[in-house]
Design an enzyme around this catalytic site. Structure first.
Site, PDB file in Angstrom:
ATOM      1  N   GLY A 286       0.823  -1.199   0.000  1.00  0.00           N
ATOM      2  CA  GLY A 286       0.000   0.000   0.000  1.00  0.00           C
ATOM      3  C   GLY A 286       0.857   1.250   0.000  1.00  0.00           C
ATOM      4  N   CYS A 287       0.222   2.400   0.081  1.00  0.00           N
ATOM      5  CA  CYS A 287       0.969   3.660   0.026  1.00  0.00           C
ATOM      6  C   CYS A 287       1.793   3.892   1.294  1.00  0.00           C
ATOM      7  CB  CYS A 287       0.028   4.840  -0.217  1.00  0.00           C
ATOM      8  SG  CYS A 287      -1.201   5.062   1.069  1.00  0.00           S
ATOM      9  N   THR A 288       1.443   3.185   2.384  1.00  0.00           N
ATOM     10  CA  THR A 288       2.203   3.354   3.629  1.00  0.00           C
ATOM     11  C   THR A 288       3.076   2.142   3.942  1.00  0.00           C
ATOM     12  OG1 THR A 288       0.364   2.485   4.939  1.00  0.00           O
ATOM     13  CG2 THR A 288       0.468   4.868   4.620  1.00  0.00           C
ATOM     14  N   GLY A 289       3.114   1.163   3.025  1.00  0.00           N
ATOM     15  CA  GLY A 289       3.957   0.006   3.269  1.00  0.00           C
ATOM     16  C   GLY A 289       3.255  -1.301   2.929  1.00  0.00           C
TER      17      GLY A 289
END
Length: 379
Positions: free
Chosen positions: A353-356
């Site tokens: 995802g965009c955060t990991g």
């Protein structure tokens, strides 16, 4: 008996320190190896002169060619000979610490660097920057955390805040540190300035200097030190910060601070002061005590949980549409986390995802999957 002798020796050393502080403050003697810099011997002499004029509260001993420049010097003919002489001077206690370039530490010793963050001008410790505490990634980063705490305490930060940089192994490191804390080893976790406010640090936290101690693997730390030291000069001349810092290990007994061969006089000047601060704060003794406290809290038992075990084949459940994302699983643990869910009959996939990293499951089984992962120790 050996432990008793050590305790007695340390007690006498403390008594001697007390006597000294009652009458005069002992000046640290910090060595500087002169050969090895990409910028030449003159740059190293300039660094010593800068430190002498800017601080003046410790003595500098040059290890290199015979030069009359106002400092005590020990003559050697090469960088290799300089390292040998440095080690012997430390063993003979003729110097309290030394700043040098390109020194090879044994496994179990890593350097704890220090930078000036551009976003706030704050000093921040990078733990670690070269060498390795262990061959396993999470084990190494957990021990890096303890080393960073020890250095922070030795230079006057009594209760340092600790953040774990969001790199591979960060989640496992955070989990191990939290368990260590729950078992009695004190860790003051920092909170990210980003909206989630957790102990995992982002790039923004690097720039602003959110924690006192930023924990990472040594290769990442090595890059960070170089970037922060030379981002204003194009890379071939390092001017900012304090260098790679002292080599720290559970039982390491020599105070050796590392700088790069690209480091310039302004940085080496601060590295000399950093080394003197570590010497005055008895960093090696502090580190030994911190590791002993961590061991007493069950460090080795906690780290054993991260050791890889034999992986058995698991039958993958029938494929489903997966739209429920479960964050907070380290990228190095994604495959095993998926296996845990497969064993329970839940189809899952790994994603980013965009955060990991994330685990993806069907929306109907999301809550059940989270519960299973928590019970397995992944969250």
């Amino acid at each position: 008996m050996d432990r008793t002798k050590k305790l007695i020796a340390e007690a006498f050393e403390d008594i001697a320190d007390g006597i000294e502080k009652g009458s005069f403050k002992k000046r640290s003697r910090i060595g500087l190896t002169v050969y090895g810099s990409e910028h030449g011997v003159e740059e190293m002499i300039k660094a010593a002169q800068l430190a002498g004029s800017k601080y003046g509260d410790f003595d500098i001993v040059l290890i290199g060619p015979k030069i009359d420049c106002g400092f005590e010097s020990v003559e050697v003919s090469s960088a290799e000979e300089g390292h040998k002489k440095m080690v012997s001077l430390l063993e003979e206690k003729k110097i309290d610490g030394c700043v040098t370039q390109h020194f090879d530490f044994p496994i179990g010793v890593s350097t704890v660097g220090r930078i000036v963050t551009p976003g706030s001008g704050r000093n921040m410790i990078i733990s670690t920057t070269t060498g390795t505490m262990a061959t396993g990634r999470v084990e190494s980063m957990v021990k890096n955390s303890i080393a960073g705490i020890a250095v922070a305490k030795s230079i006057g930060i009594d209760n340092p805040t600790v953040g774990v940089l969001n790199v591979d192994g960060a989640r496992g490191t955070q989990r191990a540190l939290e368990e260590l804390q729950n078992r009695g080893y004190k860790i003051n976790f920092a909170q990210s300035l980003r909206k989630n406010g957790e102990a995992l640090m982002r790039g923004n936290d690097l720039l602003s200097g959110t924690p006192d101690v930023m924990v990472c693997d040594s290769l990442t730390g090595n890059l960070l030190i170089k970037i922060f030291a030379a981002y204003t000069t194009g890379g071939n001349y390092e001017t900012l910060g304090y260098g790679y810092g002292p080599g720290i290990g559970e039982n390491y007994d020599k105070l050796i601070n590392i700088v790069s061969r690209a480091s310039g006089a302004p940085l080496i000047c601060e590295a000399l002061k950093y080394c003197a601060m570590c010497a005055e704060g008895k960093v090696l003794r502090v580190a030994k005590n911190e590791f002993q406290k961590a061991e007493a809290a069950g460090l080795e038992e906690i780290l054993k949980k991260d050791k890889p075990s034999k992986v058995e084949e698991v039958k993958v459940p029938p494929k489903e549409v997966v739209t429920y994302a479960i964050p907070g699983i380290d990228i190095l643990e994604l495959d095993n986390a998926c296996r845990v869910l497969w064993e329970k009959g839940i189809y899952s996939e790994s994603g980013m995802g965009c955060t990991g990293p994330v685990i993806l499951v069907s929306s109907q089984k999301g809550e059940k999957a989270v519960k299973i992962l928590k019970e397995a120790g992944y969250k």
